[in-house]
Design an enzyme around this catalytic site. Structure first.
Site, short mmCIF file in Angstrom:
data_model
loop_
_atom_site.label_atom_id
_atom_site.label_comp_id
_atom_site.label_asym_id
_atom_site.label_seq_id
_atom_site.Cartn_x
_atom_site.Cartn_y
_atom_site.Cartn_z
N HIS A 176 0.84 -1.19 0.00
CA HIS A 176 0.00 0.00 0.00
C HIS A 176 0.87 1.24 0.00
CE1 HIS A 176 -3.19 2.84 1.02
NE2 HIS A 176 -3.98 1.93 0.53
N ASP A 233 -8.07 -5.15 -0.50
CA ASP A 233 -8.58 -6.03 -1.57
C ASP A 233 -8.21 -7.49 -1.39
OD1 ASP A 233 -9.78 -3.92 -3.01
OD2 ASP A 233 -7.79 -3.28 -3.64
C1 LIG Z 1 -0.50 -0.51 -3.97
C2 LIG Z 1 0.78 -0.29 -4.74
C3 LIG Z 1 0.43 0.14 -6.16
C4 LIG Z 1 1.58 0.81 -4.05
O1 LIG Z 1 2.63 1.09 -4.89
P1 LIG Z 1 3.82 2.10 -4.57
O2 LIG Z 1 3.58 2.88 -3.35
O3 LIG Z 1 4.04 2.86 -5.82
O4 LIG Z 1 5.01 1.11 -4.26
P2 LIG Z 1 6.01 0.52 -5.33
O5 LIG Z 1 5.28 -0.06 -6.49
O6 LIG Z 1 7.03 1.57 -5.61
O7 LIG Z 1 6.66 -0.66 -4.51
C5 LIG Z 1 7.66 -0.50 -3.50
C6 LIG Z 1 8.42 -1.80 -3.32
O8 LIG Z 1 7.57 -2.82 -2.80
C7 LIG Z 1 7.42 -3.88 -3.74
N1 LIG Z 1 5.98 -4.19 -3.82
C8 LIG Z 1 4.96 -3.35 -3.53
N2 LIG Z 1 3.81 -3.97 -3.71
C9 LIG Z 1 4.11 -5.22 -4.11
C10 LIG Z 1 3.33 -6.33 -4.45
N3 LIG Z 1 2.00 -6.25 -4.39
N4 LIG Z 1 3.92 -7.48 -4.80
C11 LIG Z 1 5.28 -7.55 -4.85
N5 LIG Z 1 6.08 -6.52 -4.55
C12 LIG Z 1 5.50 -5.37 -4.18
C13 LIG Z 1 7.89 -3.34 -5.06
O9 LIG Z 1 8.40 -4.34 -5.89
C14 LIG Z 1 8.94 -2.38 -4.62
O10 LIG Z 1 10.10 -3.11 -4.28
P3 LIG Z 1 11.53 -2.65 -4.78
O11 LIG Z 1 11.73 -1.29 -4.19
O12 LIG Z 1 12.43 -3.71 -4.27
O13 LIG Z 1 11.42 -2.62 -6.28
C15 LIG Z 1 1.61 -1.59 -4.77
O14 LIG Z 1 1.86 -2.04 -3.47
C16 LIG Z 1 0.97 -2.67 -5.61
O15 LIG Z 1 1.16 -2.74 -6.81
N6 LIG Z 1 0.15 -3.57 -4.96
C17 LIG Z 1 -0.59 -4.54 -5.71
C18 LIG Z 1 -1.88 -3.93 -6.24
C19 LIG Z 1 -2.89 -3.73 -5.15
O16 LIG Z 1 -3.12 -4.61 -4.33
N7 LIG Z 1 -3.55 -2.57 -5.17
C20 LIG Z 1 -4.62 -2.25 -4.25
C21 LIG Z 1 -4.16 -1.18 -3.32
S1 LIG Z 1 -5.39 -0.90 -2.06
#
Ligand SMILES: CC(C)(COP(=O)(O)OP(=O)(O)OC[C@H]1O[C@@H](n2cnc3c(N)ncnc32)[C@H](O)[C@@H]1OP(=O)(O)O)[C@@H](O)C(=O)NCCC(=O)NCCS
Length: 376
Positions: free
Chosen positions: A262, A313
């Site tokens: 998140h 979710d």
């Molecule tokens: C929610 C989300 C988009 C937040 O993204 P963000 O704040 O931009 O974080 P990032 O995408 O930059 O991720 C940060 C780190 O955590 C890891 N990470 C974050 N969410 C992850 C996931 N769901 N699965 C695997 N790795 C994840 C990333 O690979 C990254 O690692 P790194 O720095 O080693 O590359 C992200 O956690 C995600 O894609 N989750 C899955 C989708 C989801 O469940 N969305 C509903 C949100 S309520």
């Protein structure tokens, strides 16, 4: 870009609005709507009470709740043209698209369409919340070759939704779990779809136009589309015994696992904790406990390996599935809940508006000499 300003990718940590709606403390995993903890609201309030809280600023007294409940009940019907339009749409289209189209159409029929006054916006919030529920269910019935189910005036918003979707009156236990899910999804500060709705109305556009945009933002798998993706992951895993091998492979290939992580919560998403308990109960009662078991096992493995937290979710997926909600209707269900928060944010934005217009940092080529097309 303006001198001295700094690029913040994904607007992480940027404060872009003042709000009285949602108090989100990501470091401590706390969430409250207008000062009331999400735990109290999910367990003790109805979705109608939460709507009142978001639209009017405090929990309703008995007579106020009765009045809002009656107004929402009276607003459930959708124009026949919307249902006729569903019949013209491809049967296999992702149901978020018909929902987006339905919201746009409802705007064409709404008596307050372009009136952005506070009073008109509250009226539109009531109508749109009721009508979106009806539209989602009517579309699902039409695409399945069935007639839409007329709303039942004696059922709550949550109970009536499940009734209109399935044609069967839900049990009190299922109704309560669904009602609480709607509350948990009702509002969440400046998430991508809510920010989208605020951006749209900041141009003095109207609620229906903004909500159609919000539905478009919500459906992405990084946002509301994650629930559907979680269920598809659980189905891909298939059995509890396969979770370990799946998790090992997912970790080795650095696969992005939907329902984990998140932007704001670091200590855990309080909504996930509540949904976990509800999913356990619902999966057990519906005889589909394996989905819950798989989710818990996956949660434990991924959290132990990467410290990633399950978000809202993650457990809503097995919960919704065990209630008989079709997987591709999960995101429209979230929209049916989030309309409460979208509309409340739209009201706040209209009441104290300034055009949302950030800057971009230009990184392309500069000062290129013009050449006629024949010479390029
Ligand atoms: C929610 C989300 C988009 C937040 O993204 P963000 O704040 O931009 O974080 P990032 O995408 O930059 O991720 C940060 C780190 O955590 C890891 N990470 C974050 N969410 C992850 C996931 N769901 N699965 C695997 N790795 C994840 C990333 O690979 C990254 O690692 P790194 O720095 O080693 O590359 C992200 O956690 C995600 O894609 N989750 C899955 C989708 C989801 O469940 N969305 C509903 C949100 S309520």
């Amino acid at each position: 870009m303006a001198e001295g300003s700094q690029l913040i990718r994904g607007l992480e940590g940027v404060v872009a609005a003042e709000t009285k709606l949602c108090d989100l403390d990501g470091a401590h995993g706390r969430l409250a709507y207008a000062g009331y903890s999400i735990d109290d609201l999910a367990r003790k309030a109805t979705f109608e009470e939460v709507c009142f809280l978001l639209w009017y600023g405090d929990l309703p007294k008995k007579a106020q709740l009765a009045e809002l409940t009656a107004a929402m009940g009276a607003a459930r019907a959708i124009p026949a043209e919307v249902t006729r339009a569903f019949a013209l749409m491809p049967k296999d289209t992702d149901p978020n698209r018909p929902l987006q189209a339905a919201v746009a159409m409802l705007g064409m029929f709404d008596p307050d369409t372009t009136d952005n006054s506070h009073a008109a916006n509250v009226r539109k919030a009531i109508r749109l919340t009721s009508q979106m529920a009806t539209a989602i269910c009517a579309h699902h019935r039409v695409r399945s070759g069935q007639s839409p189910v007329a709303p039942a005036s004696d059922l709550s918003h949550a109970g009536n939704f499940l009734y209109m979707l399935t044609g069967t009156r839900p049990s009190p236990v299922v109704t309560k779990a669904f009602d609480a899910s709607l509350t948990l999804y009702a509002e969440h500060e400046l998430n991508a779809s809510t920010f989208t709705t605020r951006t749209i109305v900041s141009t003095q556009s109207d609620m229906h136009s903004a909500v159609a945009g919000g539905v478009g933002a919500l459906k992405g798998p990084l946002h509301g589309g994650a629930g559907e993706a979680v269920m598809r992951t659980l189905m891909e895993i298939g059995e509890v015994a396969n979770v370990d091998a799946f998790a090992t492979q997912a970790l080795a290939t650095r696969r992005r696992l939907m329902g984990f992580g998140h932007r704001v919560y670091t200590a855990g998403d309080p909504r996930a904790a509540i949904l976990k308990g509800m999913a356990e109960e619902a999966c057990r009662q519906s005889g589909q406990f394996k989905w819950y078991e798989m989710a818990v096992k996956l949660h434990d493995r991924i959290h132990a390996a990467k410290k990633l937290i399950p978000n809202v979710d993650f457990y809503s997926a097995p919960l919704f599935y065990s209630m008989g909600i079709p997987v591709d209707v999960f995101t429209p269900v979230i929209a049916a809940a989030r309309i409460a928060g979208w509309s409340a944010n739209i009201i706040e934005q209209h009441d104290d508006n300034r055009l949302i217009r950030p800057r971009a940092d230009y990184v392309g080529s500069k000062a290129r000499p013009w050449r006629p097309v024949e010479e390029r």
